[in-house]
Design a protein around this motif. Structure first.
Motif, PDB file in Angstrom:
ATOM      1  N   ILE A  25      10.719   1.634   6.239  1.00 65.98           N
ATOM      2  CA  ILE A  25       9.699   0.598   6.051  1.00 65.98           C
ATOM      3  C   ILE A  25       9.951  -0.151   4.741  1.00 65.98           C
ATOM      4  N   ILE A  26       9.798  -1.472   4.773  1.00 64.55           N
ATOM      5  CA  ILE A  26       9.776  -2.255   3.523  1.00 64.55           C
ATOM      6  C   ILE A  26       8.541  -3.158   3.570  1.00 64.55           C
ATOM      7  N   LEU A  27       7.693  -3.068   2.543  1.00 64.49           N
ATOM      8  CA  LEU A  27       6.522  -3.939   2.463  1.00 64.49           C
ATOM      9  C   LEU A  27       6.966  -5.256   1.831  1.00 64.49           C
ATOM     10  N   VAL A  28       6.665  -6.370   2.483  1.00 67.25           N
ATOM     11  CA  VAL A  28       7.081  -7.688   1.964  1.00 67.25           C
ATOM     12  C   VAL A  28       5.863  -8.584   1.972  1.00 67.25           C
ATOM     13  N   SER A  29       5.440  -9.089   0.808  1.00 64.16           N
ATOM     14  CA  SER A  29       4.242  -9.915   0.857  1.00 64.16           C
ATOM     15  C   SER A  29       4.085 -10.928  -0.264  1.00 64.16           C
ATOM     16  N   ASP A  30       3.570 -12.068   0.168  1.00 58.27           N
ATOM     17  CA  ASP A  30       3.070 -13.113  -0.715  1.00 58.27           C
ATOM     18  C   ASP A  30       1.599 -12.740  -0.891  1.00 58.27           C
ATOM     19  N   VAL A  31       1.309 -12.034  -1.984  1.00 58.41           N
ATOM     20  CA  VAL A  31      -0.018 -11.403  -2.138  1.00 58.41           C
ATOM     21  C   VAL A  31      -1.065 -12.433  -2.568  1.00 58.41           C
ATOM     22  N   PRO A  32      -2.384 -12.130  -2.370  1.00 55.46           N
ATOM     23  CA  PRO A  32      -3.422 -13.025  -2.911  1.00 55.46           C
ATOM     24  C   PRO A  32      -3.198 -13.164  -4.425  1.00 55.46           C
ATOM     25  N   PHE A  33      -3.356 -14.377  -4.958  1.00 57.19           N
ATOM     26  CA  PHE A  33      -3.002 -14.626  -6.371  1.00 57.19           C
ATOM     27  C   PHE A  33      -4.085 -14.213  -7.367  1.00 57.19           C
ATOM     28  N   ASN A  34      -5.311 -14.031  -6.876  1.00 49.74           N
ATOM     29  CA  ASN A  34      -6.440 -13.690  -7.752  1.00 49.74           C
ATOM     30  C   ASN A  34      -6.753 -14.822  -8.741  1.00 49.74           C
ATOM     31  N   ILE A  35      -6.726 -16.036  -8.207  1.00 48.06           N
ATOM     32  CA  ILE A  35      -7.027 -17.202  -9.061  1.00 48.06           C
ATOM     33  C   ILE A  35      -8.196 -17.994  -8.469  1.00 48.06           C
ATOM     34  N   GLY A  36      -8.951 -17.357  -7.565  1.00 52.41           N
ATOM     35  CA  GLY A  36     -10.087 -18.049  -6.943  1.00 52.41           C
ATOM     36  C   GLY A  36      -9.645 -19.036  -5.894  1.00 52.41           C
ATOM     37  N   TYR A  37      -8.567 -18.725  -5.205  1.00 53.67           N
ATOM     38  CA  TYR A  37      -8.037 -19.605  -4.157  1.00 53.67           C
ATOM     39  C   TYR A  37      -9.065 -19.746  -3.037  1.00 53.67           C
ATOM     40  N   GLY A  38      -9.138 -20.929  -2.415  1.00 55.16           N
ATOM     41  CA  GLY A  38     -10.172 -21.188  -1.402  1.00 55.16           C
ATOM     42  C   GLY A  38      -9.831 -20.663  -0.019  1.00 55.16           C
ATOM     43  N   TYR A  39      -9.657 -19.310   0.111  1.00 52.64           N
ATOM     44  CA  TYR A  39      -9.433 -18.750   1.451  1.00 52.64           C
ATOM     45  C   TYR A  39     -10.730 -18.841   2.244  1.00 52.64           C
ATOM     46  N   ALA A  40     -10.642 -18.764   3.582  1.00 55.09           N
ATOM     47  CA  ALA A  40     -11.821 -18.902   4.431  1.00 55.09           C
ATOM     48  C   ALA A  40     -12.845 -17.796   4.158  1.00 55.09           C
ATOM     49  N   SER A  41     -12.402 -16.526   4.117  1.00 52.62           N
ATOM     50  CA  SER A  41     -13.386 -15.457   3.924  1.00 52.62           C
ATOM     51  C   SER A  41     -13.071 -14.572   2.714  1.00 52.62           C
ATOM     52  N   TYR A  42     -11.798 -14.309   2.433  1.00 50.53           N
ATOM     53  CA  TYR A  42     -11.443 -13.415   1.322  1.00 50.53           C
ATOM     54  C   TYR A  42     -11.771 -14.074  -0.018  1.00 50.53           C
ATOM     55  N   LYS A  43     -12.493 -13.340  -0.869  1.00 50.22           N
ATOM     56  CA  LYS A  43     -12.842 -13.877  -2.199  1.00 50.22           C
ATOM     57  C   LYS A  43     -11.738 -13.486  -3.178  1.00 50.22           C
ATOM     58  N   ASP A  44     -11.005 -14.492  -3.624  1.00 47.96           N
ATOM     59  CA  ASP A  44      -9.771 -14.266  -4.385  1.00 47.96           C
ATOM     60  C   ASP A  44     -10.037 -14.199  -5.904  1.00 47.96           C
ATOM     61  N   ARG A  45     -11.016 -13.403  -6.296  1.00 45.72           N
ATOM     62  CA  ARG A  45     -11.317 -13.349  -7.742  1.00 45.72           C
ATOM     63  C   ARG A  45     -11.846 -11.971  -8.111  1.00 45.72           C
ATOM     64  N   LEU A  46     -10.946 -10.997  -8.175  1.00 46.37           N
ATOM     65  CA  LEU A  46     -11.351  -9.645  -8.582  1.00 46.37           C
ATOM     66  C   LEU A  46     -11.164  -9.525 -10.089  1.00 46.37           C
ATOM     67  N   PRO A  47     -11.942  -8.652 -10.763  1.00 44.63           N
ATOM     68  CA  PRO A  47     -11.600  -8.352 -12.159  1.00 44.63           C
ATOM     69  C   PRO A  47     -10.140  -7.885 -12.193  1.00 44.63           C
ATOM     70  N   GLN A  48      -9.410  -8.247 -13.276  1.00 46.01           N
ATOM     71  CA  GLN A  48      -7.956  -7.996 -13.310  1.00 46.01           C
ATOM     72  C   GLN A  48      -7.592  -6.535 -13.049  1.00 46.01           C
ATOM     73  N   ASP A  49      -8.377  -5.576 -13.615  1.00 44.53           N
ATOM     74  CA  ASP A  49      -8.006  -4.171 -13.411  1.00 44.53           C
ATOM     75  C   ASP A  49      -8.207  -3.749 -11.956  1.00 44.53           C
ATOM     76  N   GLU A  50      -9.266  -4.321 -11.302  1.00 41.70           N
ATOM     77  CA  GLU A  50      -9.484  -4.000  -9.877  1.00 41.70           C
ATOM     78  C   GLU A  50      -8.370  -4.600  -9.021  1.00 41.70           C
ATOM     79  N   TYR A  51      -7.952  -5.801  -9.419  1.00 39.13           N
ATOM     80  CA  TYR A  51      -6.879  -6.479  -8.678  1.00 39.13           C
ATOM     81  C   TYR A  51      -5.585  -5.662  -8.743  1.00 39.13           C
ATOM     82  N   LEU A  52      -5.223  -5.223  -9.941  1.00 36.79           N
ATOM     83  CA  LEU A  52      -3.989  -4.450 -10.098  1.00 36.79           C
ATOM     84  C   LEU A  52      -4.093  -3.107  -9.369  1.00 36.79           C
ATOM     85  N   LYS A  53      -5.284  -2.495  -9.400  1.00 35.35           N
ATOM     86  CA  LYS A  53      -5.484  -1.214  -8.706  1.00 35.35           C
ATOM     87  C   LYS A  53      -5.346  -1.425  -7.192  1.00 35.35           C
ATOM     88  N   MET A  54      -5.896  -2.544  -6.706  1.00 33.03           N
ATOM     89  CA  MET A  54      -5.806  -2.845  -5.273  1.00 33.03           C
ATOM     90  C   MET A  54      -4.329  -2.992  -4.877  1.00 33.03           C
TER      91      MET A  54
END
Ligand code: SAM
Length: 224
Positions: A25-54
């Motif tokens: 298996i190889i995981l390959v991804s253009d991950v959510p940027f965590n910059i408040g991008y306007g996705y339809a449902s996903y809220k792209d603004r986690l606190p930085q430590d939560e984002y890195l943990k995710m």
């Protein structure tokens, strides 16, 4: 083999690793940027430590992975995971914003640049003329100048930050043949289209139902 899942990748990755335990298996991804991008449902603004943990929960699971992101974010992710990439490539594009490149970091896998050919750059060079006559192709370099997907692009879907298919084909094409590619943040499914075109098995996960339908249509029905 193609498997598409609508849901939260964190709820599916353990089961997928178990199901495909006999595969590389190889995981390959253009991950959510965590910059408040306007996705339809996903809220792209986690606190930085939560984002890195995710991202750690998604990628730190003992298999190779490839992440596409802005360079400084890749440094933070690598440092948080205590890992150095084996190689980094740059995807460069013209844009009217301050951001004109993203990087592609390969972790625990060595990309094979000889697997992807690209046109020679200096067609007047005698050595190149000779190589072309001999039918030799030029291997891919690690700096790719490829336009972003624009509203007028033929491949454009309703996803707000779709990757160009050419970028994803470069990335997937450098990975070992026979690998099972999993994209945990599939979006409009560009990684899946690249895998299908290049003959790699693929599993994609997307949390948003609307984007999931787009990716399903693109990958399964071939409407791209
Ligand atoms: C940067 S976009 C991917 C774009 C994709 N590369 C393309 O070409 O369309 C990230 C995607 O991750 C999805 N996402 C965010 N959190 C997720 C999660 N926990 N599980 C699955 N998908 C998620 C978002 O809805 C978004 O579509």
């Amino acid at each position: 083999m193609i498997e598409l899942i609508c849901g939260d990748c964190l709820k599916h990755l353990d089961k997928l690793q178990e199901k495909y335990s006999d595969r590389d298996i190889i995981l390959v991804s253009d991950v959510p940027f965590n910059i408040g991008y306007g996705y339809a449902s996903y809220k792209d603004r986690l606190p930085q430590d939560e984002y890195l943990k995710m991202l750690q929960d998604v990628f730190d699971r003992g298999v190779p992975f490839v992440i596409i992101h802005y360079p400084e974010s890749l440094y933070s992710i690598a440092s948080f995971l205590h890992k150095s990439p084996t190689r980094v490539c740059s995807w460069v594009y013209n844009s009217n914003t301050g951001r004109q490149h993203r990087d592609v970091a390969f972790f625990d896998v060595k990309p094979d640049f000889a697997q992807v050919g690209q046109p020679y750059k200096n067609l007047k060079d005698k050595r190149i003329i000779k190589r072309i006559k001999e039918g030799k192709t030029c291997k891919l370099y690690d700096w790719w100048n490829i336009n972003q997907v624009k509203n007028v692009s033929k491949e454009k879907t309703a996803h707000p930050c779709q990757m160009p298919l050419e970028v994803m084909k470069n990335i997937v094409g450098l990975l070992p043949k026979g690998s099972l590619i999993i994209d945990p943040f599939m979006g409009s499914g560009t990684t899946g289209v690249a895998c299908k075109e290049l003959g790699y098995d693929f599993v994609g996960i997307e949390i948003d139902e609307g984007y999931f339908e787009i990716s399903k249509e693109r990958i399964e029905d071939g409407t791209w």
